[in-house]
Design a protein around this motif. Structure first.
Motif, mmCIF file in Angstrom:
data_model
loop_
_atom_site.group_PDB
_atom_site.id
_atom_site.type_symbol
_atom_site.label_atom_id
_atom_site.label_comp_id
_atom_site.label_asym_id
_atom_site.label_seq_id
_atom_site.Cartn_x
_atom_site.Cartn_y
_atom_site.Cartn_z
ATOM 1 N N UNK A 487 0.842 -1.198 0.000
ATOM 2 C CA UNK A 487 0.000 0.000 0.000
ATOM 3 C C UNK A 487 0.874 1.243 0.000
ATOM 4 N N UNK A 488 1.951 1.193 0.744
ATOM 5 C CA UNK A 488 2.848 2.344 0.821
ATOM 6 C C UNK A 488 3.408 2.719 -0.539
ATOM 7 N N UNK A 489 3.722 1.739 -1.365
ATOM 8 C CA UNK A 489 4.366 2.011 -2.646
ATOM 9 C C UNK A 489 3.390 2.189 -3.802
ATOM 10 N N UNK A 490 2.151 1.701 -3.665
ATOM 11 C CA UNK A 490 1.307 1.649 -4.844
ATOM 12 C C UNK A 490 0.017 2.436 -4.815
ATOM 13 N N UNK A 500 -4.738 11.629 5.900
ATOM 14 C CA UNK A 500 -3.909 11.288 7.052
ATOM 15 C C UNK A 500 -3.194 9.973 6.781
ATOM 16 N N UNK A 501 -1.888 9.935 7.040
ATOM 17 C CA UNK A 501 -1.109 8.704 6.995
ATOM 18 C C UNK A 501 -0.489 8.496 8.368
ATOM 19 N N UNK A 502 -0.702 7.324 8.935
ATOM 20 C CA UNK A 502 -0.117 6.974 10.230
ATOM 21 C C UNK A 502 0.780 5.759 10.041
ATOM 22 N N UNK A 503 2.047 5.881 10.393
ATOM 23 C CA UNK A 503 3.032 4.809 10.262
ATOM 24 C C UNK A 503 3.347 4.297 11.660
ATOM 25 N N UNK A 504 3.340 2.971 11.839
ATOM 26 C CA UNK A 504 3.490 2.439 13.201
ATOM 27 C C UNK A 504 4.902 2.556 13.738
ATOM 28 N N UNK A 505 5.914 2.554 12.878
ATOM 29 C CA UNK A 505 7.305 2.676 13.324
ATOM 30 C C UNK A 505 8.211 2.954 12.138
ATOM 31 N N UNK A 506 9.454 3.286 12.421
ATOM 32 C CA UNK A 506 10.431 3.522 11.350
ATOM 33 C C UNK A 506 10.604 2.234 10.547
ATOM 34 N N UNK A 507 10.461 2.285 9.223
ATOM 35 C CA UNK A 507 10.521 1.062 8.406
ATOM 36 C C UNK A 507 11.946 0.641 8.073
ATOM 37 N N UNK A 534 14.136 6.340 1.797
ATOM 38 C CA UNK A 534 13.353 6.171 0.574
ATOM 39 C C UNK A 534 11.978 5.582 0.865
ATOM 40 N N UNK A 535 11.879 4.672 1.843
ATOM 41 C CA UNK A 535 10.574 4.124 2.219
ATOM 42 C C UNK A 535 9.682 5.207 2.822
ATOM 43 N N UNK A 536 10.250 6.023 3.701
ATOM 44 C CA UNK A 536 9.479 7.116 4.285
ATOM 45 C C UNK A 536 9.080 8.134 3.218
ATOM 46 N N UNK A 565 15.135 12.611 8.692
ATOM 47 C CA UNK A 565 14.134 13.637 8.400
ATOM 48 C C UNK A 565 14.264 14.168 6.984
ATOM 49 N N UNK A 566 15.374 13.877 6.317
ATOM 50 C CA UNK A 566 15.520 14.281 4.921
ATOM 51 C C UNK A 566 14.526 13.591 4.015
ATOM 52 N N UNK A 567 13.828 12.578 4.512
ATOM 53 C CA UNK A 567 12.805 11.907 3.717
ATOM 54 C C UNK A 567 11.631 12.836 3.428
ATOM 55 N N UNK A 568 11.475 13.893 4.232
ATOM 56 C CA UNK A 568 10.361 14.816 4.045
ATOM 57 C C UNK A 568 10.848 16.082 3.342
ATOM 58 N N UNK A 569 9.992 16.739 2.582
ATOM 59 C CA UNK A 569 10.402 17.987 1.916
ATOM 60 C C UNK A 569 10.895 19.021 2.922
#
Length: 593
Positions: A487-490, A500-507, A534-536, A565-569
């Motif tokens: 779901x995260x990738x597609x 809203x996106x809620x992630x349970x932990x660092x992937x 890249x996953x985040x 935190x570089x995963x975010x803009x």
């Protein structure tokens, strides 16, 4: 002059054996059809073993696969997915046609994984049983057929000689049965019932203790060395059987090729087409697949080549052993990608919104992108281009890292998901790094979400395929969906249906054998951080799909390191806070104007 467009989406059926049936579940294929009619009547109809008899088939002129092939041959532009392109490269192209000279790869961040799957080898019980069915024909092995030799299955010789105008059986005989293919095709059943085992089943049985060593029970995999007792003897027996089988396969291919040359003036087009198809299949099954298997068996006795990673693995589905055997992957799959796709091409363009890493070092980020796409192997530097995002992330998004929820306490995690979903009023996507935690959270929050009048759907819980779940989620503005990596990738859900996106932990990457080998080769901790960022980045990218979208990204992991935190803009506000504070700000931010 307008270019002609052909589609290769339908061709995925022809390559299902190499890309797994799951790769057919996309594009224009209605995923719900498999649930409605069953796999045997949908994906099971794919040409997995070269059964196609082309023009001898009464459905040839209306076959969507053949229509796609003919359109692709005449088209200026062919649209395909990554898996199909990689399989063409790995196996020599569709119908031996030349590979394209120019490529445009969209979603280029998937290139590494697509090449990794296409150029890998799998010597397992299921794969060897599949080879046996291809050689002897599966259609004639139903109940009672084993005792009826007058009705053989559709093996290579049957496919070659079927139809009018075909050469006689004496022109080229198919490979005779050998110990590698003898015995039952259903390897789990043969092991339980004591039916006659083939040498490949014996090898799989010997590899079972290796793949269930105490150190690897959680991952159901283990290093190929040192071998357990009896494994080398089983490998030697299987190698001998494969060599015995390979010789007549190659002989048949040579005879077919010679017949095509010697009788070029008299062979009918339909007969030539069938013979060429069988010759190609024999080459791919013999030289490519069986050749790779023999190399893997040789590596058990000798040193494993430095460019490969070998291991044993048990594939379990729903608590049952679905397959077991030996796997081999390239340490760097962009090497064969460069050799077969990039180097022969006149030009290659790769585009992606998440192709570069965001480590803080711009030059390193480009190098990471080139490593993942194979551009690092070019004799001259690749041309780089970066375009700024059209979205105003500072105004359209918020990022919250929740610091007071224990990620190892499923009750706290479930409570956090419940309150976040209620605060957003639906339109929420909950992502998990493990199916067990997804199911646990779903069981704890389903009643509360239902009482609030919101619909809750969950991958691996609801009896629907992922594509259908996403379609439902997209159509219902206030629904909630729980899912995992797929779901995260597609997912592509524009508008308020995803806010809203809620992630349970660092992937973090799963610490399996292949990952550990690549971590050592590609930079250690920096490689781990790159994969995680890249996953985040991919997950955050699902949030804003249109200029008018607004969304919140939450991570329930207080141990989120700042280097990720570089995963975010850069313009996206990131705040570390407690759950109550985050919920209050989410309600305010997502309130409709």
């Amino acid at each position: 002059m307008m270019p002609q467009y052909g589609t290769a989406l339908g061709l995925m059926a022809r390559w299902a054996a190499a890309t797994r049936d799951g790769d057919m579940m996309g594009g224009d294929f209605p995923a719900w059809l498999t649930d409605l009619l069953g796999r045997g009547r949908t994906l099971g109809l794919a040409d997995r073993r070269g059964e196609c008899i082309y023009s001898a088939c009464s459905h040839y002129h209306k076959c969507y696969i053949e229509k796609s092939v003919r359109l692709a041959r005449r088209a200026d532009v062919v649209i395909a997915n990554h898996a199909l392109v990689m399989i063409q490269a790995a196996l020599g192209g569709i119908d031996d046609s030349h590979l394209p000279t120019r490529y445009v790869f969209d979603e280029g961040h998937h290139i590494f994984d697509a090449a990794d799957g296409a150029f890998s080898a799998n010597l397992s019980a299921a794969e060897t049983a599949e080879l046996r069915r291809w050689l002897t024909g599966a259609e004639g092995r139903r109940s009672g057929r084993d005792a009826r030799p007058e009705t053989p299955g559709r093996g290579p010789d049957r496919r070659r000689s079927r139809g009018p105008g075909s050469p006689g059986a004496g022109a080229a005989q198919g490979p005779a049965p050998c110990p590698a293919t003898a015995g039952s095709t259903a390897w789990p059943t043969s092991n339980r019932t004591g039916r006659r085992k083939s040498s490949s089943t014996g090898f799989a049985s010997r590899s079972a203790p290796a793949a269930n060593r105490p150190a690897a029970r959680i991952l159901l995999e283990t290093d190929a060395k040192p071998p357990v007792d009896g494994l080398l003897d089983a490998a030697a027996t299987l190698d001998t059987a494969l060599a015995t089988m390979l010789k007549p396969m190659l002989t048949l291919r040579q005879r077919l090729t010679a017949t095509l040359e010697d009788e070029a003036q008299t062979l009918e087009s339909s007969t030539r087409q069938r013979m060429e198809a069988v010759a190609r299949s024999l080459s791919r099954r013999g030289e490519v697949m069986v050749g790779a298997w023999r190399g893997m068996l040789k590596a058990l006795r000798e040193a494993t080549p430095a460019e490969f990673v070998d291991w044993f693995e048990v594939d379990r589905m729903d608590g049952r052993d679905a397959d077991i055997g030996m796997r081999r992957h390239w340490l760097d799959p962009t090497i064969p990608l460069h050799q077969t796709v990039i180097r022969p091409a006149h030009g290659v363009v790769m585009t992606s919104a998440t192709l570069r890493d965001a480590s803080g070092d711009a030059e390193h980020d480009w190098e990471a992108a080139e490593q993942r796409t194979g551009a690092i192997h070019l004799p001259t530097p690749a041309i780089r281009a970066a375009v700024a995002s059209p979205f105003d992330y500072g105004q359209q998004t918020r990022v919250f890292i929740i610091t007071d929820v224990r990620k190892d306490d499923l009750d706290q995690v479930a409570a956090a998901y419940r309150e976040l979903f209620l605060a957003s009023g639906g339109g929420a996507l909950g992502l998990f790094t493990a199916i067990q935690r997804l199911r646990g959270v779903h069981g704890r929050i389903a009643a509360a979400i239902d009482e609030a009048g919101l619909a809750l759907y969950a991958q691996h819980v609801d009896g629907l395929d992922l594509a259908t779940l996403i379609d439902i989620f997209r159509a219902e503005e206030d629904a909630c969906l729980l899912g995992t990596d797929a779901v995260r990738d597609g997912v592509d859900v524009p508008g308020r249906s995803l806010r809203l996106i809620a992630f349970d932990r660092v992937p973090w990457p799963r610490p399996n054998i292949l990952y550990r080998a690549r971590r050592t080769a590609f930079g250690g901790a920096a490689y781990t951080d790159m994969l995680t960022r890249l996953k985040l980045k991919q997950a955050f990218g699902r949030l804003i799909r249109r200029a008018g979208d607004r969304g919140v990204f939450t991570l329930l992991d207080p141990m989120m390191p700042s280097r990720l935190l570089g995963a975010f803009p850069e313009s996206a506000p990131v705040k570390r806070c407690g759950l109550a504070e985050a919920i209050s700000e989410i309600r305010t931010f997502l309130q409709p104007d």
